[in-house]
Scaffold this motif. Structure first.
Motif, short mmCIF file in Angstrom:
data_model
loop_
_atom_site.label_atom_id
_atom_site.label_comp_id
_atom_site.label_asym_id
_atom_site.label_seq_id
_atom_site.Cartn_x
_atom_site.Cartn_y
_atom_site.Cartn_z
N VAL A 462 24.56 42.50 37.58
CA VAL A 462 24.25 41.22 38.22
C VAL A 462 23.67 41.40 39.61
O VAL A 462 23.89 42.42 40.26
CB VAL A 462 25.53 40.34 38.34
N THR A 463 22.90 40.43 40.04
CA THR A 463 22.58 40.34 41.47
C THR A 463 23.39 39.16 42.00
O THR A 463 23.73 38.24 41.25
CB THR A 463 21.08 40.10 41.72
N LEU A 464 23.71 39.22 43.29
CA LEU A 464 24.62 38.23 43.86
C LEU A 464 23.90 37.25 44.78
O LEU A 464 22.96 37.61 45.48
CB LEU A 464 25.72 38.95 44.66
N ARG A 465 24.39 36.02 44.74
CA ARG A 465 23.89 34.97 45.63
C ARG A 465 24.62 35.06 46.97
O ARG A 465 24.02 34.96 48.02
CB ARG A 465 24.21 33.62 44.98
N THR A 466 25.94 35.27 46.88
CA THR A 466 26.78 35.43 48.09
C THR A 466 27.68 36.63 47.86
O THR A 466 28.09 36.88 46.72
CB THR A 466 27.64 34.18 48.36
N PRO A 467 28.02 37.38 48.93
CA PRO A 467 28.81 38.58 48.76
C PRO A 467 30.20 38.25 48.18
O PRO A 467 30.76 37.21 48.47
CB PRO A 467 28.96 39.12 50.19
N ILE A 468 30.70 39.16 47.36
CA ILE A 468 32.04 38.98 46.78
C ILE A 468 32.62 40.37 46.51
O ILE A 468 31.89 41.29 46.11
CB ILE A 468 32.00 38.10 45.50
N ASP A 469 33.89 40.50 46.73
CA ASP A 469 34.62 41.74 46.51
C ASP A 469 34.57 42.14 45.01
O ASP A 469 34.62 41.26 44.13
CB ASP A 469 36.05 41.48 46.99
N ALA A 470 34.48 43.41 44.72
CA ALA A 470 34.29 43.88 43.35
C ALA A 470 35.37 43.39 42.39
O ALA A 470 35.09 42.98 41.27
CB ALA A 470 34.20 45.40 43.32
N ASP A 471 36.63 43.44 42.83
CA ASP A 471 37.72 43.00 41.96
C ASP A 471 37.65 41.50 41.68
O ASP A 471 37.86 41.06 40.55
CB ASP A 471 39.08 43.33 42.60
N ALA A 472 37.35 40.75 42.74
CA ALA A 472 37.24 39.30 42.57
C ALA A 472 36.09 38.95 41.64
O ALA A 472 36.20 38.05 40.80
CB ALA A 472 37.04 38.63 43.93
N LEU A 473 34.98 39.68 41.76
CA LEU A 473 33.82 39.45 40.89
C LEU A 473 34.19 39.70 39.43
O LEU A 473 33.93 38.87 38.56
CB LEU A 473 32.66 40.37 41.31
N GLN A 474 34.83 40.85 39.21
CA GLN A 474 35.25 41.20 37.85
C GLN A 474 36.17 40.11 37.27
O GLN A 474 36.00 39.69 36.12
CB GLN A 474 35.97 42.56 37.88
N ALA A 475 37.09 39.65 38.07
CA ALA A 475 38.06 38.64 37.60
C ALA A 475 37.35 37.32 37.28
O ALA A 475 37.59 36.71 36.24
CB ALA A 475 39.14 38.42 38.66
N LYS A 476 36.44 36.90 38.15
CA LYS A 476 35.74 35.64 37.93
C LYS A 476 34.85 35.69 36.69
O LYS A 476 34.78 34.74 35.91
CB LYS A 476 34.88 35.29 39.15
N VAL A 477 34.14 36.84 36.54
CA VAL A 477 33.26 37.00 35.38
C VAL A 477 34.08 37.00 34.10
O VAL A 477 33.75 36.32 33.13
CB VAL A 477 32.43 38.30 35.52
N SER A 478 35.20 37.75 34.09
CA SER A 478 36.05 37.80 32.91
C SER A 478 36.53 36.41 32.52
O SER A 478 36.53 36.04 31.35
CB SER A 478 37.27 38.68 33.16
N GLN A 479 36.93 35.65 33.52
CA GLN A 479 37.45 34.31 33.26
C GLN A 479 36.34 33.42 32.67
O GLN A 479 36.56 32.70 31.71
CB GLN A 479 37.99 33.69 34.56
N ALA A 480 35.14 33.53 33.26
CA ALA A 480 34.02 32.69 32.78
C ALA A 480 33.67 33.02 31.33
O ALA A 480 33.44 32.13 30.51
CB ALA A 480 32.80 32.88 33.68
N VAL A 481 33.64 34.30 31.00
CA VAL A 481 33.31 34.71 29.63
C VAL A 481 34.43 34.29 28.67
O VAL A 481 34.18 33.82 27.56
CB VAL A 481 33.05 36.24 29.56
N LEU A 482 35.68 34.45 29.13
CA LEU A 482 36.84 34.04 28.33
C LEU A 482 36.77 32.54 28.03
O LEU A 482 36.94 32.12 26.88
CB LEU A 482 38.11 34.36 29.12
N ASP A 483 36.45 31.75 29.03
CA ASP A 483 36.38 30.30 28.86
C ASP A 483 35.26 29.90 27.91
O ASP A 483 35.42 29.03 27.08
CB ASP A 483 36.10 29.60 30.20
#
Lengths: 549, 80
Positions: A462-483
């Protein structure tokens, strides 16, 4: 302002037949390779037909390619002669052609001669004894060379297509099969005749131009408009301007051209007279129903037939198409298979699927324009294109498609866009749209990489729009895909990078990401990549990835 | 867009007839003729393509229209 001129068939024939004599004087014989590194010039048409005339095998190389992409092709074919121009002209600026060739010629010892067309008259370095100007060569030649008989299965030309692995593939087409099939294609998809004024907007470097103008097109004796330039210079109305100025009634172009015109809307269209226009045929990518409607109602005033077709460099023809004037169209579909083309849509196991179901589009019987092999690599031809389980003689398009209940073919994308995770078929497009729902994510590409246990696992880049910590990114992406899709589709790694590799038209080059991720040191053909300068950094970014369970 | 979303759109799209009537010169005049010609070509691919090829000028004719099958096909073998 561009200068236009008219040429008659007799002049084109004369130039072609004298050029055939010129090629022979330069030592070219039947079966020798002639590379053609030129934009859309009248000389380009004569040069290609001069090759066919003496049985030389031509390889047209897109004139916008880098010296390296040109070098790969010249080396692979072992070209004996190159025909190019001093320069080409794009957006009012001269761009080097001969100079690009000069950069790499020392690395291609097979090239004995270079013929140079004076397009701009710009100064270029000529190598004494090897290089000759086109007009100097032709001015000494009166003798016309007659067409030489060539057996129907002998190679006529080579055209390169981007590979999924390290090397571009040189597809070999027969000259005669291509002529028969391309003319058939033009008859059904355009219905050209000597009364028509016709324009194919494609660049000669893409197979669309040889099919719909150079070979198939010329078979019908129409008046052809040949345009060397881009369609948005000197302004966005160039396409309309040319149609109106030359009173064109049939045009062949690409959906991307129409998308762009539809975005500009009616104000751009208003000043032009397109009343002679009867038919627009298209190939290249899906045409969305919205653009279709706009073109039909506004550009075409409900009087113009839109024929969206589908084909590949491999198939040598746009073999799904409307039969113009006769069959109804479905906005967004690619038409019906043309007579003489037997096809099926099959599952991963090679079984035909029901109408309305997604599967891989395959061709089940031979037809004249199918590429016969890959130059210097016949094994690769078999392994890449003939791998449908239980059907070793079916040609695999690698495209996902649906045939609807009316028999219209809808091409949805490459089957590589589907990955198999523990026997679940997942669409990478669907995963990418889930990723884009994460506010910090600007762009996303999902790649399937081999996994010992699950077969394949998805990795997100991915490329990012705003900076985000690697763990937080992984968690948010996982949640979005899960949903949006389910746990099975959660990426095993989410790798942020600064830039993604893209084509000129802005498509992400996923196969390149895959090559880099799988970690073979070779990367695929990069000739189609616009931002090649990012690749070094990208490789490092992908190497430092941390795989997570 | 996922396949499901694409299919939902596809199912809603209606057929649009070609705006101009056939000119009489067309290889096929209507949908029924297309279906007939497509089915006939499917029955005998070699005969279909031989018919198409016979509209061109040849130095000498083919010995056979189709030999072998993909990926080792030979078409119009011997024709010049």
């Amino acid at each position: 302002m561009c200068k236009g001129f008219e040429a008659h068939y007799e002049e084109l024939l004369g130039t072609t037949a004298r050029m055939a004599t010129g090629l022979r004087q330069l030592g070219i014989q039947k079966g020798d390779i002639v590379a053609i590194f030129l934009p859309n010039l009248l000389e380009t048409v004569a040069a290609v037909h001069a090759c066919f005339r003496i049985g030389a095998i031509c390889n047209i190389v897109f004139s916008g390619f880098s010296p390296n992409a040109l070098l790969d092709r010249l080396r692979d074919t072992g070209a004996k002669l190159v025909i190019t121009a001093d320069e080409s002209v794009r957006r009012g600026r001269a761009l080097p052609l001969k100079a690009k060739l000069n950069e790499i010629l020392s690395e291609v010892p097979s090239v004995e001669h270079v013929v140079v067309i004076r397009r701009t008259g710009g100064q270029v370095a000529m190598h004494e004894g090897r290089d000759i100007f086109w007009d100097d060569l032709l001015s000494g030649i009166v003798e016309r060379t007659d067409p030489m008989p060539v057996e129907a299965n002998e190679p006529g030309f080579i055209i390169y297509t981007s590979g999924t692995t390290a090397k571009p593939k040189g597809l070999v087409h027969t000259g005669i099969g291509f002529l028969i099939g391309a003319a058939h294609n033009v008859q059904y998809a355009l219905d050209l005749s000597p009364e028509d004024v016709y324009w194919c907007t494609a660049d000669v470097g893409w197979l669309t131009f040889p099919i719909f103008e150079l070979v198939g097109g010329l078979a019908f004796g129409a008046a052809y408009v040949l345009y060397d330039g881009v369609l948005d210079f000197p302004n966005a109305g160039r396409f309309y301007d040319i149609i109106s100025r030359y009173r064109i009634n049939k045009v062949f172009t690409a959906p991307t051209v129409l998308h762009s015109l539809a975005r500009h809307g009616e104000p751009l269209l208003a000043p032009y007279d397109l009343s002679r226009l009867e038919r627009i045929a298209l190939v290249g990518e899906p045409l969305d129903p919205h653009t279709w409607q706009w073109v039909f109602e506004k550009l075409g005033r409900s009087q113009v037939e839109i024929n969206n077709t589908y084909g590949q460099s491999e198939t040598g023809s746009a073999w799904t198409s409307s039969i113009v004037g006769a069959t109804p169209a479905k906005p967004g579909a690619c038409g019906l298979p043309l007579p003489g083309h037997a096809c099926a849509i099959v599952s991963d196991e090679g079984r035909p699927v029901a109408s309305g179901e997604v599967g891989q589009l395959v061709i089940t019987e031979p037809f004249p324009t199918l590429a016969r092999t890959i130059w210097n690599d016949p094994d690769r031809y078999r392994s890449v294109y003939f791998n449908i389980p239980g059907h070793p003689n079916w040609y695999a398009t690698k495209d996902a498609a649906v045939m609807d209940s009316d028999g219209h073919v809808w091409v949805l994308g490459r089957i590589d866009d589907v990955i198999n995770v523990a026997a679940h078929r997942l669409s990478t497009m669907e995963m990418e749209s889930a990723l884009l729902a994460v506010p910090e994510v600007a762009e996303a590409a999902v790649i399937g990489i081999p996994d010992d246990i699950k077969g394949e696992v998805p990795v997100a880049i991915v490329t990012l729009r705003t900076p985000i910590d690697a763990d937080a990114l992984q968690a948010k992406v996982s949640q979005a895909v899960l949903d949006q899709i389910g746990a099975i589709a959660r990426p095993t790694a989410v790798i942020p990078v600064n830039n993604l590799p893209k084509t000129r038209s802005g498509k992400i080059v996923r196969r390149l990401l895959k090559d880099l991720l799988i970690g073979t040191d070779e990367v695929g053909d990069v000739s189609g990549v616009e931002n090649v300068e990012i690749l070094g950094t990208l490789k490092e970014e992908l190497k430092t990835r941390e795989s997570r369970p | 867009m996922s396949y499901e979303e694409q299919m939902a759109i596809i199912r809603q799209i209606q057929l649009v007839d070609p705006p101009r009537p056939p000119s009489g010169r067309l290889p096929i005049q209507n949908l029924d003729e297309y279906r007939t010609q497509y089915a006939e070509a499917l029955e005998g691919q070699p005969e279909y393509w031989a018919h198409v090829a016979s509209q061109f000028a040849w130095f000498s004719p083919w010995a056979s229209v189709l030999e072998e099958t993909l990926p080792d096909v030979q078409g119009f073998r011997g024709a010049l």
